[in-house]
Scaffold this motif. Sequence first.
Motif, PDB file in Angstrom:
ATOM      1  N   GLN A   1       0.846  -1.191   0.000  1.00 38.03           N
ATOM      2  CA  GLN A   1       0.000   0.000   0.000  1.00 38.03           C
ATOM      3  C   GLN A   1       0.878   1.236   0.000  1.00 38.03           C
ATOM      4  O   GLN A   1       1.867   1.298   0.720  1.00 38.03           O
ATOM      5  N   ARG A   2       0.529   2.192  -0.806  1.00 36.15           N
ATOM      6  CA  ARG A   2       1.255   3.463  -0.839  1.00 36.15           C
ATOM      7  C   ARG A   2       0.748   4.371   0.281  1.00 36.15           C
ATOM      8  O   ARG A   2      -0.366   4.206   0.761  1.00 36.15           O
ATOM      9  N   PRO A   3       1.548   5.367   0.678  1.00 38.01           N
ATOM     10  CA  PRO A   3       1.062   6.284   1.711  1.00 38.01           C
ATOM     11  C   PRO A   3      -0.084   7.142   1.188  1.00 38.01           C
ATOM     12  O   PRO A   3      -0.253   7.306  -0.015  1.00 38.01           O
ATOM     13  N   PRO A   4      -0.911   7.675   2.090  1.00 38.07           N
ATOM     14  CA  PRO A   4      -2.010   8.524   1.634  1.00 38.07           C
ATOM     15  C   PRO A   4      -1.482   9.766   0.916  1.00 38.07           C
ATOM     16  O   PRO A   4      -0.449  10.302   1.277  1.00 38.07           O
ATOM     17  N   LYS A   5      -2.173  10.186  -0.110  1.00 38.46           N
ATOM     18  CA  LYS A   5      -1.803  11.335  -0.948  1.00 38.46           C
ATOM     19  C   LYS A   5      -0.461  11.128  -1.645  1.00 38.46           C
ATOM     20  O   LYS A   5       0.237  12.086  -1.962  1.00 38.46           O
ATOM     21  N   GLY A   6      -0.043   9.884  -1.835  1.00 35.33           N
ATOM     22  CA  GLY A   6       1.169   9.623  -2.601  1.00 35.33           C
ATOM     23  C   GLY A   6       2.450   9.612  -1.799  1.00 35.33           C
ATOM     24  O   GLY A   6       3.299   8.785  -2.005  1.00 35.33           O
ATOM     25  N   ARG A   7       2.607  10.539  -0.865  1.00 32.92           N
ATOM     26  CA  ARG A   7       3.818  10.547  -0.040  1.00 32.92           C
ATOM     27  C   ARG A   7       3.592  11.374   1.219  1.00 32.92           C
ATOM     28  O   ARG A   7       2.672  12.166   1.303  1.00 32.92           O
ATOM     29  N   MET A   8       4.507  11.176   2.165  1.00 37.51           N
ATOM     30  CA  MET A   8       4.401  11.872   3.446  1.00 37.51           C
ATOM     31  C   MET A   8       5.150  13.205   3.364  1.00 37.51           C
ATOM     32  O   MET A   8       5.874  13.469   2.418  1.00 37.51           O
ATOM     33  N   ARG A   9       5.012  14.021   4.404  1.00 40.16           N
ATOM     34  CA  ARG A   9       5.686  15.314   4.419  1.00 40.16           C
ATOM     35  C   ARG A   9       7.110  15.217   4.927  1.00 40.16           C
ATOM     36  O   ARG A   9       7.864  16.164   4.831  1.00 40.16           O
ATOM     37  N   ARG A  10       7.472  14.091   5.516  1.00 38.63           N
ATOM     38  CA  ARG A  10       8.814  13.908   6.076  1.00 38.63           C
ATOM     39  C   ARG A  10       9.521  12.781   5.348  1.00 38.63           C
ATOM     40  O   ARG A  10       8.892  11.837   4.885  1.00 38.63           O
ATOM     41  N   ALA A  11      10.851  12.879   5.301  1.00 37.85           N
ATOM     42  CA  ALA A  11      11.651  11.820   4.680  1.00 37.85           C
ATOM     43  C   ALA A  11      11.884  10.672   5.651  1.00 37.85           C
ATOM     44  O   ALA A  11      12.002   9.525   5.251  1.00 37.85           O
TER      45      ALA A  11
END
Length: 168
Positions: A136-146
């Motif tokens: 599963q991918r993270p919500p909205k495509g990606r997170m705000r932190r690396a």
Amino acid sequence: MLNLLRGTHRLLSTVAKPYPFSKTALILPEPYVAPPAPLKEGRGLMPYLSKTLPTPEKQQILRNLFSRQSRNQLYPGSIITVTVDHAPMTFTGVLLAIRRRGPDTSFVVRNIIQRTGVEMQFFVNSPALKEIKLLQRPPKGRMRRAKLYYLRDSPEKMSMLAGNKKYQ
């Protein structure tokens, strides 16, 4: 003019070169040391390279999942399953961090097992690593932190992330 030519002649000689900041100090050339015989024949180099260079399967994983130019790259916050061969097991969890260092690329996966947080770090080039599956991918495509190390302190956020619900 004659002194200038002498200086040039002295600089071109291979015996000794004058040190540019002192007229009395001389720099002697380093003696030539031949390489050892096994290295000349290639006995030491090829086994070393075969051990350290990634196999074609590992190169494929590096290219597809960990390259920044890849369309299928993994992002922190993804839920992945890692299959390891040396102790036949699979570990499923949230991808917390990726450390991209070429053949030394590694990633950290975290899961909560029996109310205890378990983190495992995997090296992509390890011979024990067999397969990485993206569930599963993270919500909205990606997170705000690396690096998602803040999820260590808040298991409810991690479980919401695993359920693909928006938190905060």
